[in-house]
Write a protein that holds these residues in place. Structure first.
Motif, mmCIF file in Angstrom:
data_model
loop_
_atom_site.group_PDB
_atom_site.id
_atom_site.type_symbol
_atom_site.label_atom_id
_atom_site.label_comp_id
_atom_site.label_asym_id
_atom_site.label_seq_id
_atom_site.Cartn_x
_atom_site.Cartn_y
_atom_site.Cartn_z
ATOM 1 N N PHE A 1 76.862 -73.507 12.221
ATOM 2 C CA PHE A 1 76.963 -72.075 12.531
ATOM 3 C C PHE A 1 75.832 -71.338 11.820
ATOM 4 C CE2 PHE A 1 81.275 -73.666 12.638
ATOM 5 C CZ PHE A 1 81.875 -73.003 13.695
ATOM 6 N N LYS A 2 75.085 -70.524 12.559
ATOM 7 C CA LYS A 2 74.119 -69.665 11.877
ATOM 8 C C LYS A 2 74.882 -68.477 11.327
ATOM 9 C CE LYS A 2 69.778 -70.651 14.110
ATOM 10 N NZ LYS A 2 68.822 -70.279 15.143
ATOM 11 N N GLY A 3 74.807 -68.263 10.051
ATOM 12 C CA GLY A 3 75.435 -67.073 9.474
ATOM 13 C C GLY A 3 76.730 -67.354 8.754
ATOM 14 N N LEU A 4 77.600 -68.203 9.307
ATOM 15 C CA LEU A 4 78.864 -68.467 8.610
ATOM 16 C C LEU A 4 78.593 -69.327 7.382
ATOM 17 C CD1 LEU A 4 81.815 -69.316 11.034
ATOM 18 C CD2 LEU A 4 81.494 -67.317 9.598
ATOM 19 N N ARG B 1 68.194 -60.938 13.541
ATOM 20 C CA ARG B 1 69.359 -61.512 14.226
ATOM 21 C C ARG B 1 70.044 -60.401 14.995
ATOM 22 N NH1 ARG B 1 72.347 -65.671 10.019
ATOM 23 N NH2 ARG B 1 70.838 -67.351 10.273
ATOM 24 N N GLN C 1 81.406 -74.149 18.809
ATOM 25 C CA GLN C 1 81.672 -73.298 17.643
ATOM 26 C C GLN C 1 83.042 -72.635 17.775
ATOM 27 O OE1 GLN C 1 78.261 -70.655 17.651
ATOM 28 N NE2 GLN C 1 77.165 -71.947 16.192
ATOM 29 N N GLU D 1 80.439 -61.800 13.363
ATOM 30 C CA GLU D 1 80.454 -61.194 12.015
ATOM 31 C C GLU D 1 79.572 -62.012 11.054
ATOM 32 O OE1 GLU D 1 84.504 -60.498 10.502
ATOM 33 O OE2 GLU D 1 83.755 -61.243 8.580
ATOM 34 N N GLY D 2 79.726 -63.334 11.098
ATOM 35 C CA GLY D 2 78.928 -64.188 10.220
ATOM 36 C C GLY D 2 77.456 -64.125 10.580
ATOM 37 N N PHE D 3 77.166 -64.132 11.877
ATOM 38 C CA PHE D 3 75.782 -64.119 12.351
ATOM 39 C C PHE D 3 75.056 -62.850 11.904
ATOM 40 C CE2 PHE D 3 72.720 -63.423 15.894
ATOM 41 C CZ PHE D 3 72.019 -64.610 15.803
ATOM 42 N N LEU D 4 75.794 -61.742 11.871
ATOM 43 C CA LEU D 4 75.164 -60.463 11.532
ATOM 44 C C LEU D 4 75.332 -60.094 10.060
ATOM 45 C CD1 LEU D 4 76.124 -58.274 14.635
ATOM 46 C CD2 LEU D 4 73.928 -59.337 14.145
ATOM 47 N N SER D 5 75.964 -60.968 9.275
ATOM 48 C CA SER D 5 76.223 -60.578 7.874
ATOM 49 C C SER D 5 74.995 -60.847 7.017
ATOM 50 C CB SER D 5 77.402 -61.342 7.328
ATOM 51 O OG SER D 5 77.103 -62.713 7.264
ATOM 52 N N LYS E 1 84.584 -63.746 14.488
ATOM 53 C CA LYS E 1 84.131 -64.342 13.223
ATOM 54 C C LYS E 1 82.691 -64.825 13.318
ATOM 55 C CE LYS E 1 87.264 -64.291 10.007
ATOM 56 N NZ LYS E 1 86.994 -63.553 8.769
ATOM 57 N N ILE E 2 82.363 -65.437 14.470
ATOM 58 C CA ILE E 2 81.008 -65.979 14.648
ATOM 59 C C ILE E 2 79.987 -64.828 14.653
ATOM 60 C CG2 ILE E 2 79.491 -67.150 16.304
ATOM 61 C CD1 ILE E 2 82.107 -68.810 17.065
#
Lengths: 305, 243
Positions: free
Chosen positions: B89-92, A216, A281, A301-305, A298-299
């Motif tokens: 959402f991908k990831g959240l 990702r 989103q 951060e979530g995508f790369l977490s 946030k998007i």
């Protein structure tokens, strides 16, 4: 140990003033601390700069950390580290790398890591890369990872580069024997004029082997990314490779997942998706009270977490 | 209290979707907005949430003009919105989405409460990504959980029954029944579904962009069902819902 080294160590490893298990700290090409354990021995390599790390068969729940830091410009550090993991061992290896330059001079770390997993060994390999410091000096990290998995061995590789590295070429090559399992999770963030290339090549030679590679990435500003993932199925095996990228500004992303089937019982799948953050989103997160900018953060951060 | 004054909204290609709509939506009531497709229900819901801005008219919230506030500003004023088609959402993770909805600093037990209110077990869902691995019914429940976590003074649900399976629908009805018993704010539900209309304090019938009828739930329901403006569920589904 100076502040820059401490800051890099916190970002790239689980260092909190000390390490829990065995460790070797490399700073600007020299050893700044080392501790072996009863089951994990860390030795200098005889033919090249770097380490030989031997993990005894049956070692369970232990970890070894080998962070490498480049703390100023005009350093080009090259290191060869070999890991020999004994049969049925189950360990965590953390090999982060941080490069820092303020002077306008380039700083580079090139770590060549080879993993030899004996029968039934399990390894979780965590690799974090960061670049820090001001100025125009190019921060480069060019890791090479080679892994050889014997029968029923498992390697789970979690690799990330979240910011600050101007140039990277990431080469990963793995060979899997019968029943071996490989899981790779890569996360990449590039911004400004940074450049990142990732090349994965996985060869599944044994029946029942499996590989799952998911990358990702987020490419911002004028940065460029290139992703090539090759899965070669030479036996009755399963393989999956996926590249998902969020793109913004004038960034460019090239993605090439490739499958080479050399056996009729090889079941291989690839996926690739590149696109900007979906407007819906952002809208959803705005209905939860975030601003547009906070929603994007946030998007990502979530995508790369 | 939300007050809509002379609201009109027209699509970019000139279709008049809402035409001079004026409404008062009182506090601590469950208000259902129903009517035929294309009647303007979803547009009205989006105008309340600030997703669409009316070309004419104004919106007041507790007397304050919020017409020109954007989505974020309205959310901060206490308006929540549940999308008809929840966003993936991908990831959240479910956990992070509910944390964002709650404004941060939410306890583990509160997270668990919001999910159990929509019939989901926190242990199974909190660390799952809100992505395509979740079914339509699961997405809908999580969407509603994010609205519950907002603790908003006005919560707008756009066709919550759309695209969900019968088991999820049964749970949805129970969630709204529980919310109606302990209303923390105004609930506005856009719906065709008779089972939802049945629990409304008030029903507003929108047709051709105008308020065709409005009245107490009980009084309006029979008219709406007999005129074909609401969908009923079959006997088998009723059994599941009541079961």
């Amino acid at each position: 140990m100076d502040e820059i080294t401490e800051s890099l160590l916190r970002q790239i490893s689980d260092w909190d003033g000390k390490f829990k298990g065995a460790y070797n700290i490399r700073v600007d090409g020299t050893c700044a601390g080392r501790q072996s354990s009863e089951n994990i021995s860390i030795l200098n390599k005889e033919d090249n700069p770097g380490l030989e790390i031997h993990i005894r068969p049956g070692t369970k729940g232990e970890s070894v950390s080998i962070p490498a830091c480049v703390t100023h410009g005009n350093v080009d550090d090259l290191v060869y580290n070999d890991f020999y993991i004994g049969q049925q061992a189950d360990v965590t290896i953390v090999a982060g790398c941080g490069v820092h330059t303020e002077t306008g001079e380039p700083a580079r770390h090139n770590g060549i890591h080879r993993f030899f997993l004996s029968e039934g060994a399990r390894v979780k390999y965590v690799e974090k890369h960061v670049g820090t410091g001001k100025g125009t000096g190019i921060r480069s990290i060019d890791p090479v990872t080679e892994a050889f998995l014997e029968k029923d061995a498992t390697l789970e590789m979690d690799t990330s580069q979240i910011g600050g590295v101007d140039h990277t070429v990431r080469e990963t090559r793995c060979t899997l024997s019968e029943g071996a399992k490989l899981v790779i999770r890569e996360r990449l963030l590039t911004e400004k004029k940074q450049n990142a290339k990732t090349n994965f090549t996985v060869t599944m030679q044994g029946d029942g082997s499996a590989a799952d590679i998911v990358s990702r990435s987020v490419a911002k500003d004028e940065s460029r990314q290139e992703y090539v993932s090759v899965i070669i199925g030479e036996a009755a095996c399963t393989g999956h490779t996926e590249c998902d990228a969020i793109i913004s500004g004038k960034a460019q992303v090239d993605a090439s997942p490739r499958l080479y089937a050399r056996n009729e019982d090889a079941a291989l799948i690839h996926e690739a998706a590149i696109g900007k953050i979906a407007g819906e989103q952002i809208l959803k997160l705005r209905t939860l009270g975030l601003t547009e900018q906070e929603a994007e953060e946030k998007i990502v951060e979530g995508f790369l977490s | 209290m939300i007050e809509l004054k002379n609201i009109s909204w027209t699509t970019p290609d000139g279709n008049n979707i809402l035409d001079d709509v004026s409404l008062i939506l009182p506090d601590k009531k469950l208000i259902a907005i129903t009517g035929p497709n294309g009647g303007g229900k979803t547009t009205l819901a989006k105008i309340i949430a600030g997703i669409l801005i009316p070309q004419k008219g104004s919106i007041l919230m507790n007397g304050e003009d919020i017409t020109n506030l954007d989505v974020t500003e309205r959310a901060k004023k206490g308006i929540a919105f549940a999308f008809q088609q929840p966003v993936r959402f991908k990831g959240l993770t479910v956990r992070s989405l509910i944390e964002i909805a709650s404004g941060g600093g939410i306890s583990g037990s509160a997270l668990c409460d919001y999910l159990s209110q929509v019939g989901l077990c926190a242990r199974d869902y909190l660390d799952r990504e809100v992505n395509s691995t979740l079914s339509g019914g699961e997405m809908k429940r999580i969407e509603i959980a994010t609205v519950l976590a907002r603790k908003a003074s006005v919560s707008v649900f756009d066709e919550p029954e759309a695209g969900i399976d019968i088991w999820s629908f049964a749970g949805l009805i129970r969630t709204f029944e529980a919310l109606r018993k302990n209303p923390e704010g105004t609930l506005i539900i856009v719906s065709h579904q008779e089972r939802i209309l049945r629990i409304a304090d008030e029903i507003i019938l929108l047709n051709n962009g105008k308020v065709a009828q409005r009245g107490s739930g009980r009084k309006m329901l029979d008219n709406i069902v007999s005129s074909g403006n609401a969908s009923t569920v079959c006997i088998k589904k009723e059994a599941v819902i009541d079961g």
